[in-house]
Write a protein that holds these residues in place. Structure first.
Motif, short mmCIF file in Angstrom:
data_model
loop_
_atom_site.label_atom_id
_atom_site.label_comp_id
_atom_site.label_asym_id
_atom_site.label_seq_id
_atom_site.Cartn_x
_atom_site.Cartn_y
_atom_site.Cartn_z
N VAL A 127 0.84 -1.20 0.00
CA VAL A 127 0.00 0.00 0.00
C VAL A 127 0.87 1.25 0.00
CG1 VAL A 127 -1.72 1.28 1.29
CG2 VAL A 127 -1.85 -1.21 1.17
N CYS A 128 2.01 1.14 0.68
CA CYS A 128 2.90 2.29 0.78
C CYS A 128 3.42 2.71 -0.59
CB CYS A 128 4.04 1.96 1.73
SG CYS A 128 5.02 3.38 2.16
N VAL A 129 3.60 1.75 -1.49
CA VAL A 129 4.07 2.11 -2.83
C VAL A 129 3.04 3.03 -3.49
CG1 VAL A 129 4.67 1.24 -5.11
CG2 VAL A 129 5.37 -0.02 -3.09
N ALA A 130 1.77 2.71 -3.32
CA ALA A 130 0.72 3.56 -3.90
C ALA A 130 0.77 4.96 -3.30
CB ALA A 130 -0.65 2.93 -3.69
N LYS A 131 1.00 5.02 -2.00
CA LYS A 131 1.07 6.34 -1.35
C LYS A 131 2.24 7.14 -1.91
CE LYS A 131 -0.12 4.48 3.20
NZ LYS A 131 0.44 4.31 4.55
N LEU A 132 3.37 6.47 -2.04
CA LEU A 132 4.57 7.14 -2.51
C LEU A 132 4.37 7.60 -3.95
CD1 LEU A 132 7.43 7.89 -1.76
CD2 LEU A 132 8.20 5.67 -2.54
N HIS A 133 3.72 6.75 -4.73
CA HIS A 133 3.49 7.08 -6.13
C HIS A 133 2.65 8.35 -6.25
CE1 HIS A 133 1.56 6.86 -10.09
NE2 HIS A 133 2.69 6.31 -10.46
N ILE A 186 2.73 10.78 -4.19
CA ILE A 186 3.55 11.95 -3.86
C ILE A 186 4.57 12.22 -4.96
CG2 ILE A 186 5.09 12.96 -2.14
CD1 ILE A 186 3.90 10.93 -0.12
N ASN A 187 5.21 11.16 -5.42
CA ASN A 187 6.27 11.34 -6.41
C ASN A 187 6.33 10.13 -7.33
OD1 ASN A 187 8.60 11.76 -7.84
ND2 ASN A 187 9.77 12.50 -6.08
N ALA A 188 5.59 10.22 -8.42
CA ALA A 188 5.45 9.07 -9.32
C ALA A 188 6.78 8.69 -9.97
CB ALA A 188 4.42 9.38 -10.39
N GLN A 189 7.52 9.71 -10.34
CA GLN A 189 8.78 9.47 -11.02
C GLN A 189 9.71 8.63 -10.15
OE1 GLN A 189 9.25 10.67 -14.24
NE2 GLN A 189 10.93 9.20 -14.12
N LEU A 190 9.75 9.02 -8.90
CA LEU A 190 10.63 8.32 -7.96
C LEU A 190 10.28 6.84 -7.91
CD1 LEU A 190 12.83 8.93 -5.75
CD2 LEU A 190 10.94 8.95 -4.12
N GLU A 230 -4.83 1.41 -8.09
CA GLU A 230 -4.87 2.84 -7.81
C GLU A 230 -3.86 3.59 -8.67
OE1 GLU A 230 -4.85 4.13 -3.71
OE2 GLU A 230 -4.12 6.09 -4.33
N ILE A 231 -2.67 2.99 -8.79
CA ILE A 231 -1.64 3.65 -9.60
C ILE A 231 -2.08 3.66 -11.06
CG2 ILE A 231 0.73 3.51 -10.42
CD1 ILE A 231 1.43 2.26 -7.67
N ALA A 232 -2.62 2.53 -11.53
CA ALA A 232 -3.03 2.43 -12.93
C ALA A 232 -4.13 3.43 -13.24
CB ALA A 232 -3.49 1.02 -13.25
N GLU A 233 -4.97 3.69 -12.26
CA GLU A 233 -6.08 4.61 -12.46
C GLU A 233 -5.59 6.01 -12.82
OE1 GLU A 233 -9.20 5.60 -9.32
OE2 GLU A 233 -9.42 3.45 -9.70
N SER A 234 -4.44 6.38 -12.23
CA SER A 234 -3.94 7.72 -12.54
C SER A 234 -3.12 7.71 -13.82
CB SER A 234 -3.11 8.25 -11.37
OG SER A 234 -2.11 7.32 -11.03
N HIS A 235 -2.83 6.55 -14.35
CA HIS A 235 -2.13 6.48 -15.63
C HIS A 235 -2.80 5.44 -16.51
CE1 HIS A 235 1.04 9.03 -14.30
NE2 HIS A 235 1.14 8.32 -13.20
N PRO A 236 -3.93 5.81 -17.10
CA PRO A 236 -4.72 4.82 -17.82
C PRO A 236 -3.93 4.16 -18.95
CG PRO A 236 -5.81 6.96 -17.73
CD PRO A 236 -4.45 7.14 -17.19
N SER A 237 -2.96 4.87 -19.48
CA SER A 237 -2.26 4.31 -20.63
C SER A 237 -1.24 3.26 -20.21
CB SER A 237 -1.56 5.43 -21.38
OG SER A 237 -0.82 6.20 -20.47
#
Lengths: 430, 949
Positions: B143-149, B151-155, B186-193
């Motif tokens: 879950v923490c990966v999603a939180k971090l993403h 805040i800073n997706a690139q990281l 959750e991460i995929a939702e913010s980057h549909p592609s």
């Protein structure tokens, strides 16, 4: 290739939670991410005002930047703030789970109880939800992480300085049976089941049934040592074709053999809930004879109801209460019950008649005059009667437990089954 | 001793006191102080000033104290980023703690602190925790990966956390799998592609295994993830369905609804003949009904979803009518939803029961509910013909109650009943007229006026009645004014002798004293009609009206299909696609139901299998939002779109003059070509009169906005062709093509600089053309075009430009300018970019129009060797807005009857005879009928292009 987020970052599920009492005070707020101003609740208050009645506040409200999803429980509103597309049922189920947990921990889910235990409440909320992902919602696990308050413990804690937070990982958390903790020990091993059936029905003016169904549950209270593996079988399992199960039940066993096989959680829990809808299986245990009339152009009306038993399987019907929402123009009621007592609240216009038991020899009735506001037109609508009753030692659907077997442990447990039938939403139109 | 004591200190020096306590040496005192701080926080008091003091308490062995400090940190770290850094060391140390509870707590809390500087320190501990031996720590870290993403997706990407997360899908612990899926979704939702959740049969299998063992919340995440998967064939779909069905018996209603979503979606792929299909249908009913016995909030969400489900598959709940009966103490929001579903389920078999219920509801106390119940009675009458008589008598009973709002609602619905069953229930008009005075709502007044106008010949004092309304004409709402105007004109045409004065009066009120362009335009049209040719006026105004369709307010089918994919979400509660309301409009992907495929066939290309069901089966839809339009077309003016022809051309020309449209240059020699739509449209779309040609597109715009039609459809797009070779244009090469998507036309251009100098200052212009095509925006070339560089530009077009008939009809002359010179070229556009989304004609209308168009206007064409069968032909044409109105099989040949409408409102009707040639190719015979026959040739070319590519 990824860009940083814009104005609002996505947040799965609940962003913040506000607890609001009936007089509109926000008495607790919890934010799982950034702080959302209390002013967001103004939209909720607006909707509340529009709805007039607290029960009519719509559960999903949209505001310019958020959605508010709320539940109303025990005279409190749990209002959650949502920022992105989420399954609303997920949120609503979760909110109910929060309320259940408070109930479980503090004995009641009230403003006073929550304020008295605010730190535990905060710790619980933090433990139940992490970044919008529910973390621990099983009462068994929560209780290992955060001990419920008891008078004894708070005394001990203040003397020894120990805390009410568990410092070891709850054992059930990651096993395949997360609902049960390991190492349970009882001196008296007992397993009790309550089969509770509620009849939901709409009876029309003429006394025929418009709609009827049974909502049944089997609640269990299991205090067994070790890891007992139980099998509960029924005399007539075919009655159960629409059932919701506690996660502990092995679905395959049920599908193939119609036996409930499970390793139970420790303590109280709801084993199954079921619905019996086929009309001919739903017996209606009472009937009501009624005559409620208002005269045109006069400020009075007549009220006369009688209750009698019907299809009661030879059992006594008890705990009968009749509640009637009288029309607005009713000022007062002047009635005589042959049995029990009645009250009429001239503000809410609710008539409550506490009947008690039915004795077939002398049917209880309530008769008398209704005083109407003078000059007002006679009411168009006829009030519906809401009836409560209870029948002990009977499951009205005829469901019967056959036997309970235990495997996996050596001792002999004490077993018991209790049946009770109640009125659910039981309405008689007049 | 309770926590409420923490609330009692509200004195002035509170913060100061707390500060002292926090710095106390005694552990107990410290803890009490932190508790007080937390308590203040819970009621929204600002205690951020205590940040350094609270952070100082963090290094402790006492878990409770540690947790409390963490709680505080999460709340205030953002406002005190520099101070928050102080906490980092403790976090890092805690991530190494032997106690897994503490490791998990530390990584979890760190992820919640949204401070960039801290995030950098989080990476190492997080990496370790993702590979921790303890599953509790792993699942928290996921879950923490999603939180971090967040805040800073690139990281997150640079650090390779996404791959680690994907690996966790194969974890041995189901809870870890569930959380990994949740985090990835959750991460995929913010980057549909991004192709994060790469679902394949293997990973699906893992998910299905984890589904059985993880917690209820995990099950929801997994089910929602499964719903995004498209099985490769019906067998795979069935096997997934089989493994998902046990979830229907879960006690958590969110699990149930997510399972329903998966099943509803995958069911689409199963053949209806399959035994399993029937089994599945039966299994879906009980859990849906059970949701209705839950808490009212849950019921509400369930009902909104059931509303979608009964529209998509009415068979599931057709026997469950009674569970939707309303209890008097249901919350109002539940009552209204139940009522809606009752009407959807109403059929001949249960209508008696439903009516009895509705009548009961109509005497309840709640006004909104009563209104809706009355309206529902009318809808029943329209839906179930056998019940119409009983409905009408019930409505009359209700009118007798004289309850004001009941009477008004009843009159509104009785008007609809008249429209559905003409000449059947007019005997009740007298009763209605008695209540004329009590009507104070515009809708009811308008309905009553319509009735009076429509049946003027049977109402002796119709003129008096209408005159009484006329007195306060300017105070009426537009709806009533328009209706009154039309009604009086009708009256005049029926009883010309006595009502001349009245009609004069209303016409002058409408044209001279009104500021409303709709009203004025309509007034002028009537005036002109009446003065030029009363016979024609009669045919226009008193024309026979088409029947109204059975089901109103159905959700448009493509939207419905999309919403089915969103069962259980907010979209399903609002009945709008998420793209319509999600904040910030993060690229939301449109979801669509999977196409039905047999396992033996290869998957069809999306173009040939649009998401919607075959058009022939769809009920006609009058979108509720389109009321304005529906009203105008169906009620006010006689002939709706493509209605009966108008008798004489002189009247026609008069009308056209009035509108001042440029159409005549195109259609000058074909006066009949300007059929109903142009005539009707201006008031509907409220466009200025001189934009005659845009009316068609105005109408289609309306449709697009209101019902979201055609989100999934896109017309066929030809590959780009070179329009302007470089040698003719000093080094500028232009190639391009035309597209039509979601109602908007665009010209996709590719500009290549083949010269040696930089090109700038591009601009584009079109010459006048047959359909008024014009750029809707200037040509945007953002940077100068350097030598050998190519840019792709999509230029939006509209059809409101000036009109001039071109030869050939679809010729477009274009001028492009840059810093070097101005260049001219001409190109032919395919006609199908002009086919509008609302080009589906009602059956009856189709028949009438077909007969009305003279035979000499019919053109016949052959399309040979078409590689498609009837079904595919129909669906492919539909995606280019050629709609199949009806289908027939005559002696083994499939006949398709189709309609389409051009942006300028010209209708083209087609009869397509499909002759089965050899097995893989068919020959098509196309007959086109149109009032403007010169378009036929181009329509035929469009057909050929669409079908052969």
């Amino acid at each position: 290739m990824y860009t940083k987020f814009k104005l609002f970052s996505p947040q799965k599920m609940i962003h913040s939670l506000f607890l609001i009492n009936c007089s509109g005070d926000i008495f607790l707020e919890k934010h799982w991410k950034s702080v959302v101003s209390q002013s967001v609740c103004d939209y909720f208050f607006e909707a509340q005002e529009k709805a007039a009645d607290v029960e009519n506040v719509p559960p999903v409200i949209s505001t310019p930047h958020h959605y508010l999803i709320s539940i109303y429980r025990d005279k409190l509103f749990f209002v959650s703030v949502i920022q992105t597309e989420v399954p609303p049922l997920f949120v609503i189920e979760f909110l109910h789970r929060v309320a259940d947990t408070f109930q479980d921990y503090f004995g009641e889910c009230s403003e006073a109880a929550i304020k008295d235990n605010v730190v535990i409440v905060y710790e619980l909320l933090e433990e139940m939800l992490d970044n919008g992902f529910p973390l621990a919602t099983e009462s068994n696990i929560l209780k290992e992480l955060i001990k419920p308050p008891t008078i004894l413990r708070s005394v001990v804690n203040s003397i020894t300085g120990s805390s009410n937070v568990g410092d070891t990982l709850p054992t059930g958390q990651l096993s395949n049976i997360p609902w049960r903790r390991a190492g349970v020990k009882y001196t008296n091993n007992e397993a009790y089941f309550d089969v509770v059936e509620e009849i939901d029905a709409i009876i029309d003016k003429s006394g025929s049934t418009v709609f009827a169904e049974i909502q049944g549950v089997i609640d269990a209270c299991i205090k067994l040592s070790g890891m007992p593996d139980l099998s509960l079988s029924f005399m007539n399992p075919r009655l159960l074709d629409d059932v919701s199960f506690h996660p502990c039940i092995r679905f395959k066993r049920w599908e193939s053999e119609r036996v409930l096989s499970f390793i139970p959680p420790d303590g109280n829990f709801r084993l199954i809930s079921y619905r019996v809808s086929s009309q001919n299986l739903v017996a209606i245990p009472v009937y009501v004879k009624h005559s409620i009339s208002f005269k045109e152009n006069s400020s009075c009306g007549r009220f006369d109801i009688t209750i009698g038993p019907k299809q009661n399987m030879g059992k006594t019907i008890e705990g009968i209460t009749v509640t009637v929402h009288m029309p607005k123009v009713v000022l007062n009621m002047n009635l005589t019950p042959t049995q029990g007592s009645y009250t009429f609240d001239p503000v809410t216009k609710v008539l409550t008649w506490d009947v008690g038991k039915i004795t077939p020899q002398k049917l209880p009735s309530l008769k008398g005059l209704v005083n109407l506001q003078s000059g007002a037109p006679k009411p168009e609508e006829n009030p519906s009667l809401n009836i409560q009753f209870k029948i002990q030692q009977l499951a009205i659907s005829g469901l019967k437990v056959n036997r309970l077997d235990m495997y996996g442990e050596k001792y002999k447990p004490f077993k018991g089954v209790k049946y009770v039938t109640k009125a659910g939403k039981f309405q008689v139109r007049t | 001793m309770t926590d409420s004591k923490y609330f009692t200190t509200t004195k002035k020096g509170e913060i100061f006191e707390l500060k002292a306590e926090l710095n106390s040496d005694k552990k107990e005192k410290k803890k009490e102080a932190v508790k007080k701080v937390i308590a203040s926080m819970t009621v929204g008091k600002d205690v951020s000033a205590l940040f350094p003091d609270v952070v100082n308490c963090m290094q402790t062995d006492n878990l409770e104290l540690k947790k409390l400090v963490y709680l505080y940190l999460m709340n205030y770290a953002k406002s005190q980023p520099d101070m928050a850094i102080m906490a980092v060391n403790t976090f890092v140390k805690d991530c190494e703690d032997p106690n897994p509870l503490i490791r998990a707590l530390a990584v979890r809390t760190m992820g919640c602190i949204r401070v960039d500087k801290i995030t950098e320190y989080l990476c190492e501990p997080l990496r370790k925790c993702l590979k921790d031996e303890d599953p509790y720590v792993r699942k928290t870290a996921a879950v923490c990966v999603a939180k971090l993403h967040d805040i800073n997706a690139q990281l997150v990407e640079d650090q390779g956390f996404l791959d680690t997360l994907k690996d966790l899908i194969s974890d041995s612990n189901p809870m870890v799998v569930a959380n990994a899926v949740a985090a990835l979704s959750e991460i995929a939702e913010s980057h549909p592609s991004s192709n994060l959740l790469d679902l394949n049969p293997q990973s699906i299998n893992k998910l299905l295994t984890a589904l059985n063992e993880c917690t209820e919340w995990g099950q929801i995440f997994i089910l929602d993830c499964l719903a995004n998967y498209t099985p490769k064939d019906d067998r795979e779909a069935q096997s997934i369905c089989e493994r998902v069905t046990p979830r229907l018996s879960h006690a958590n209603s969110a699990v149930v609804l997510s399972a329903v979503k998966v099943l509803m979606k995958f069911m689409e792929m199963l053949s209806k003949d399959l035994d399993y299909y029937g089994t599945l249908l039966k299994k879906l009913a009980p859990p849906l009904v059970t949701l209705l016995s839950a808490e009212p909030e849950l019921q509400y969400v369930a009902l909104r979803n059931i509303n979608l489900i009964v529209q998509k598959r009415p068979e599931i709940l057709k026997h469950e009518m009674k569970v939707f009966f309303v209890k008097y103490n249901d919350p109002i929001y539940v009552k209204l939803e139940k009522l809606d579903i009752m009407i959807r389920l109403a059929s001949q078999a249960n209508i008696a029961q439903v009516l009895a219920e509705l009548k009961e509801y109509a005497t309840e106390v709640d006004v909104d509910f009563v209104r809706k119940a009355v309206r529902a009675i009318g809808r029943c009458a329209i839906k179930v013909e056998q019940s119409a008589e009983r409905c009408v008598s019930t409505l009359l009973d209700l009118i007798q109650t004289k309850v004001n709002y009941v009477v008004q609602e009843a009159i509104v619905v009785i008007k609809d009943i008249f429209r559905k069953y003409p000449n059947k229930y007019e005997s009740v008009i007298a009763t209605l007229c008695e209540n004329l005075d009590s009507l104070d709502e515009p809708e009811a007044r308008a309905a009553m006026i319509w009735i009076v106008g429509e049946y003027a010949e049977r109402i002796d004092n119709a003129d008096e009645l209408l005159e009484s309304f006329l007195e306060g004409f300017h105070d009426e709402s537009t709806q009533v004014q328009l209706q009154l105007l039309t009604a009086i004109v009708k009256l005049f045409l029926k009883k010309p002798t006595e009502t001349q004065e009245l009609v004069q009066q209303v016409l002058s009120l409408a044209t001279q004293d009104s500021d409303n362009p709709d009203l004025r335009d309509r007034g002028y049209i009537y005036w002109r009609l009446l003065s030029t040719d009363p016979v024609a006026a009669k045919e226009v105004v008193l024309a026979e009206k088409p029947l109204i369709s059975e089901e109103t307010d159905l959700i448009e089918p493509t939207l419905l299909d999309e919403l089915i994919c969103y069962i259980g979400t907010l979209a399903s509660v609002y009945h709008k696609p998420p793209s319509a309301f999600v904040e910030g409009g993060r690229g939301v992907v449109h979801k669509s139901l999977p196409p039905r495929t047999a396992s033996s066939e290869s998957t069809e290309s999306p173009e040939t299998a649009p998401a919607g069901a075959p058009s022939g089966e769809q009920p006609d839809v009058i979108p509720t939002q389109g009321d304005l339009l529906g009203d105008l077309l169906n009620l006010d003016l006689g002939p709706p779109v493509g209605g009966p022809p108008l008798a004489t051309s002189s009247v026609q020309m008069g009308a056209v003059d009035l509108l001042g449209g440029g159409l005549d240059s195109l259609m000058g020699d074909e006066p009949e070509g300007i059929g109903g739509p142009n005539f009707v449209a201006p008031p509907a779309a409220a466009v200025p009169p001189n934009l005659g040609t845009s009316m068609g597109s105005g109408l289609s715009d309306l449709f697009d906005l209101t019902s979201g039609v055609g989100t999934l459809s896109g017309s066929y797009v030809a590959p780009k062709a070179v329009w302007l070779p470089a040698m003719k244009a000093k080094g500028l090469e232009i190639s391009g093509t035309f597209t039509r998507q979601v109602g908007s036309i665009s010209m996709d251009l590719q500009l290549t600089n083949k010269a040696l100098q930089v090109m700038t200052d591009f601009a584009i212009q079109f010459n006048r053309n047959s359909f008024g095509l014009a750029p809707a925006a200037p040509l945007q070339v953002h940077a100068p075009l350097s030598p050998n560089q190519t840019v792709e530009i999509s230029l939006p077009l509209n059809t409101v430009g000036s009109v001039m008939k071109m030869e050939p009809l679809n010729n477009l002359q274009v001028a492009v300018k840059n810093n070097i010179d101005v260049f001219y070229f001409s190109t032919l556009y395919p006609l199908h970019i002009l086919f509008v989304e609302d080009g589906k004609m009602d059956r009856q209308m189709f028949l009438a129009t077909w007969k009305d168009i003279p035979n000499e206007n019919e053109a016949q064409f052959q399309i040979r060797d078409c590689p498609l069968n009837a079904e595919a032909v129909s669906s492919r044409l539909q995606s280019s807005n050629i709609f199949t109105v009806a289908k027939r099989n005559v002696e083994g040949q499939d006949m398709l009857y189709q309609s389409l409408k051009l942006t300028n409102g010209i209708w083209v009707l087609a009869e397509l005879r499909i002759q089965p040639g050899n097995p893989s190719f068919t020959d098509l015979e196309l007959s086109l009928k149109c009032r403007a026959p010169e378009v036929s040739q181009h329509v035929y070319q469009a057909y050929e292009t669409i079908l052969k590519n």
